[in-house]
Design an enzyme around this catalytic site. Structure first.
Site, PDB file in Angstrom:
ATOM      1  N   CYS A  61      77.747 111.731  18.369  1.00  0.00           N
ATOM      2  CA  CYS A  61      77.441 111.429  16.968  1.00  0.00           C
ATOM      3  C   CYS A  61      78.383 112.190  16.039  1.00  0.00           C
ATOM      4  CB  CYS A  61      75.993 111.781  16.651  1.00  0.00           C
ATOM      5  SG  CYS A  61      74.789 110.886  17.662  1.00  0.00           S
TER       6      CYS A  61
ATOM      7  N   CYS B  33      74.146 114.958  18.384  1.00  0.00           N
ATOM      8  CA  CYS B  33      74.816 115.108  19.674  1.00  0.00           C
ATOM      9  C   CYS B  33      76.339 115.078  19.482  1.00  0.00           C
ATOM     10  CB  CYS B  33      74.390 114.002  20.632  1.00  0.00           C
ATOM     11  SG  CYS B  33      74.923 112.356  20.133  1.00  0.00           S
TER      12      CYS B  33
END
Length: 77
Positions: A13, A10
């Site tokens: 991240c 994501c």
């Protein structure tokens, strides 16, 4: 020093991974930075909130993006 950024890919991240690489470079640390996206390996750390930061096998932070200053503080310990 081994540093892992746990996340499934994501935006948060990916951002934490970049922040960690930047902090390691600024601190001049001899560290390996790994981005771990394998959900089974992530689960082995008993982390249910992503992104997470693992330093030398110990979960240092989870569930939120960290600022560069916060990452540096965690790595300096």
């Amino acid at each position: 020093m081994e540093i892992k950024v746990l996340g499934t890919g994501c935006a948060g991240c990916r951002a934490l991974h970049e922040t960690v690489k930047q902090a390691v470079a600024e601190l001049g640390l001899d560290a390996t930075v790994v981005k771990e996206e394998d959900i089974m390996k992530i689960m082995s750390y008993n982390v249910m909130q992503l992104p997470a930061l693992v330093v030398d096998g110990q979960v240092a932070a989870k569930g939120r993006k960290l600022s560069p200053a916060e990452v540096k503080e965690l790595l300096a310990k």
